[in-house]
Structures are given as C-alpha cells and as structure tokens.
Scaffold this motif. Structure first.
Motif, PDB file in Angstrom:
ATOM      1  N   UNK A  34       0.754  -0.772   0.334  1.00 20.97           N
ATOM      2  CA  UNK A  34      -0.144   0.237  -0.154  1.00 20.97           C
ATOM      3  C   UNK A  34       0.778   1.188  -0.050  1.00 20.97           C
ATOM      4  N   UNK A  35       0.270   2.198  -0.897  1.00 16.40           N
ATOM      5  CA  UNK A  35       1.446   3.943  -0.594  1.00 16.40           C
ATOM      6  C   UNK A  35       1.347   3.740   0.824  1.00 16.40           C
ATOM      7  N   UNK A  66       6.467   3.758   4.396  1.00 13.53           N
ATOM      8  CA  UNK A  66       7.111   3.339   5.675  1.00 13.53           C
ATOM      9  C   UNK A  66       8.941   2.658   5.156  1.00 13.53           C
ATOM     10  N   UNK A  67       9.066   2.559   4.286  1.00 13.38           N
ATOM     11  CA  UNK A  67      10.415   2.212   3.623  1.00 13.38           C
ATOM     12  C   UNK A  67      11.711   3.099   3.651  1.00 13.38           C
ATOM     13  N   UNK A  68      12.468   2.344   4.223  1.00 11.80           N
ATOM     14  CA  UNK A  68      13.691   3.606   4.918  1.00 11.80           C
ATOM     15  C   UNK A  68      15.078   2.922   3.907  1.00 11.80           C
ATOM     16  N   UNK A  69      16.205   3.199   3.524  1.00  6.46           N
ATOM     17  CA  UNK A  69      17.336   2.470   3.363  1.00  6.46           C
ATOM     18  C   UNK A  69      18.003   1.598   4.411  1.00  6.46           C
ATOM     19  N   UNK A  70      17.847   2.265   5.952  1.00  2.18           N
ATOM     20  CA  UNK A  70      18.292   1.034   6.958  1.00  2.18           C
ATOM     21  C   UNK A  70      17.935  -0.020   6.662  1.00  2.18           C
ATOM     22  N   UNK A  71      16.167   0.618   6.751  1.00  4.90           N
ATOM     23  CA  UNK A  71      15.308  -1.106   6.883  1.00  4.90           C
ATOM     24  C   UNK A  71      15.414  -2.238   5.674  1.00  4.90           C
ATOM     25  N   UNK A 120      10.798   3.127  -9.181  1.00  4.51           N
ATOM     26  CA  UNK A 120      10.316   4.651  -7.787  1.00  4.51           C
ATOM     27  C   UNK A 120       8.861   4.933  -7.841  1.00  4.51           C
ATOM     28  N   UNK A 121       8.289   5.300  -7.035  1.00  7.78           N
ATOM     29  CA  UNK A 121       6.414   5.910  -7.441  1.00  7.78           C
ATOM     30  C   UNK A 121       6.817   7.315  -6.702  1.00  7.78           C
ATOM     31  N   UNK A 122       5.629   8.261  -7.276  1.00 11.07           N
ATOM     32  CA  UNK A 122       5.714   8.955  -7.606  1.00 11.07           C
ATOM     33  C   UNK A 122       3.999   9.552  -6.887  1.00 11.07           C
ATOM     34  N   UNK A 123       4.519  10.312  -5.450  1.00  4.76           N
ATOM     35  CA  UNK A 123       3.360  11.393  -5.517  1.00  4.76           C
ATOM     36  C   UNK A 123       2.806  10.243  -4.502  1.00  4.76           C
ATOM     37  N   UNK A 124       3.355   9.828  -3.161  1.00  2.00           N
ATOM     38  CA  UNK A 124       2.759   8.323  -2.806  1.00  2.00           C
ATOM     39  C   UNK A 124       1.432   9.432  -1.822  1.00  2.00           C
ATOM     40  N   UNK A 125       1.869  10.438  -1.556  1.00  2.62           N
ATOM     41  CA  UNK A 125       1.647  10.973   0.030  1.00  2.62           C
ATOM     42  C   UNK A 125       1.015  12.630  -0.573  1.00  2.62           C
TER      43      UNK A 125
END
Length: 354
Positions: A113-114, A119-124, A302-307
C-alpha cells in the motif's frame, strides 16, 4: 561499505581516507575523473550522483564516474547512467558495452500500500539487499532499447496501419519556450517500413498559462525517409537543432533526451480529447524525453506522489546488472540530497561472487 560521492566532474575518496586527504581537498576537488591515479576501490559501495542537469555515467568495475568518448553510444567505459528519474544501461541500442539488467523486484511483487511504501527506509531495506548473494534461478536479463516519449499514435502495422486520433500529446518546444497539442488524424499509403504520408493536427501555446491557438494541419511524407518537423514554422526542416518531432518510419522522436540536442519532451493526455485538452490538462512532471531504457523502464525504481506531495519514493527493489562474466546487485535508496534537492540519486551496489 565505504561511502563515495560522485558527480560528473570529480571523484571523492572513501570516507575512511577523507581525514588523511583533508589538506589536499582543494586539489582533489579540482581534479577530473581522468586525473585520479589511485587504485580502483572494491566493486561495491554506496554512491551519490548529481543527475540534476545531465546524464552521469558510472563504471561499476572502476567505482568511478566517467566521461564517455566520443559519445555514450560509442563508448564502452560506462556501465550505468542516471539523469533525473531515468536510468540507462550500456547495452542494446544505448551503447556497445553489452550490459543487461534484471529486476528482482522483491518489494513490487508484494504490491504494498502507499503507507507501506512510505514506511520503507534505506536502513530497513539493507538486509534484503545484503541477503541476495546469487542470481535467482530463471532470471531473464534484458538490454536497453529506444523508448520514445511519443507512442501509440498509430494502430496496426504495414499496409493496414491507421491513425489513432484519440492518442493526444502535448509536446514542449525544442527551446522550451512553449508547447503544442498534437495528434495524428490520417495515414496515406502506409507500407511495412513507413506510415506513408502522415497528417497531423496541432495547435500552439506560448506558455503554460496561454490558451491554445487555432488548429493547424500538416502533412509529412515519411515514405521518402525520416523527416524533422518544426512546430513553430509548421514546416519540415533539415536543421539539426530547430525541430520538435522526427517521423522516422513508425517511430516518432522528440528533439530531446536520446534523440536530439533540444529540450523537447512529450506528455500523453489520457483524460481529454484533442478538442477539450487545455494547457492545464497535465503537469510539468508528466513530460518525458526520449530515452534508451530496458529493465528500469518496465520496472521503475520509484513511486510518485504517494503522499500527495509530488515526491519520488524509491521502491528499494534490487536490480541485477550484468556485464560479461560480472554481475552486480544494485538498489536505489534516495532521490534527494541531504538538503532536499531532487535528482540527486543515491544507490548501493556490490558485485556478486558467482
């Protein structure tokens, strides 16, 4: 892994050596890639490339930004290149390097989901990157091919090809001062190699706030060879720079990106007809230039404009980049600089041991 920051003019040493080189920092900053004489770093690390205004070409084997000579399409020195959201590999129609790509797409396959994407991060996502040690069974690598910004303006092929008038594009001028609304309305005597004579309707606007002018019509004879068309003058031209659209067989190119020296780009209008589309029917981010692309086009990173904030959010999918007997894993982890500037792409990669 060592962190490196690369741009089109300089190569910074690994962080572990920065303190030792602090006294020589001014000299290093002035050096070009060809001036660096230190031994290549291990094939892996995390890099940031400034892809704001032009293509930046990277040699993964050398851990360096390089300058293709005489052109990117004729040079084997680079493996992967970045320009804004575009990623190109040195293979297929893009260059002679024989580089191919495959997307593991471990995140996209889950269809998050968006909220989950955000919620994904480089560290995660690093653990997933680290855990990949071999090429997955059945991986199919593909090379880059021309991906035109304008497509779908014809239906069918050969002698039965017809126009697709409901396929409407906005096209930015080569000098970026204005744009046109364009669609193809008819084909005359198409063949297997050419749409014959192409009839287009188009109308011009001086800027994004101006209304479109009167509708114009032009006929371009593609049967006799590729033709460059200048939307401002409404004429076929032999100029190498002053044109917006090139009709080359069944391919239509714009004067920008991989196809020309100008700033032309195109945006497909999906929710309006030719008659109803206005300058406000799309946004600046919808315009694309021609690119050579393969896996990074069919499986975007990438995904665009999720937020709802017009930002680029990485998918953190892992890609495999293959050149000869070497295979690298690569994960794009950011599109912004530390100060928030866009088109500053950070990726990490490592050579697989297989």
């Amino acid at each position: 892994m060592s962190m490196m920051i690369l741009n089109a003019r300089r190569v910074w040493r690994p962080i572990g050596r920065l303190l030792a080189l602090a006294a020589a920092a001014a000299t290093v900053a002035a050096c070009s890639t060809s001036d660096v004489t230190s031994a290549p770093l291990p094939a892996g690390g995390a890099f940031t490339v400034d892809a704001t205004t032009q293509w930046v070409y990277v040699s993964l084997a050398d851990s360096a930004v390089v300058t293709p000579t005489p052109t990117s399409g004729q040079s084997s020195a680079w493996d992967i290149a970045f320009n804004a959201t575009n990623v190109m590999l040195n293979g297929g129609q893009a260059g002679p390097g024989g580089v191919t790509g495959f997307c593991v797409c471990q995140n996209t396959a889950r269809n998050p989901s968006n909220t989950e994407w955000l919620a994904m991060t480089p560290a995660g996502e690093k653990a997933t990157f680290d855990s990949l040690t071999r090429t997955p069974s059945g991986a199919t690598f593909v090379s880059d091919q021309l991906t035109p910004a304008v497509s779908g303006i014809y239906r069918g092929s050969g002698t039965t090809a017809t126009a697709s008038p409901d396929s409407v594009f906005f096209v930015r001028y080569a000098d970026s001062t204005g744009f046109a609304k364009v669609h193809v309305t008819a084909l005359t005597t198409p063949t297997a190699a050419s749409p014959g004579t192409v009839t287009i309707e188009y109308t011009l606007a001086g800027n994004a706030d101006a209304a479109f002018g009167a509708t114009r019509t032009a006929q371009i004879d593609v049967a006799s060879g590729a033709k460059n068309f200048d939307l401002n003058t409404g004429q076929v031209t032999t100029s190498a720079t002053d044109w917006e659209l090139r009709f080359d067989g069944y391919t239509v190119r714009v004067n920008g990106g991989a196809s020309g020296p100008g700033k032309s780009a195109a945006a497909k209008i999906t929710d309006f007809t030719f008659a109803t589309a206005t300058p406000a029917s799309t946004v600046a981010n919808a315009y694309r230039a021609d690119v050579y692309a393969g896996i990074f086009n069919t499986a975007r990173y990438y995904r665009y404009n999720l937020a709802g904030d017009n930002r680029i959010s990485p998918t953190f999918d892992v890609y495999l980049i293959r050149r000869g007997t070497r295979t690298y894993k690569l994960q794009i982890i950011n599109y912004y600089s530390a100060t928030g500037s866009p088109r500053v792409v950070t990726f990490r990669y490592a050579q697989l041991s297989e």
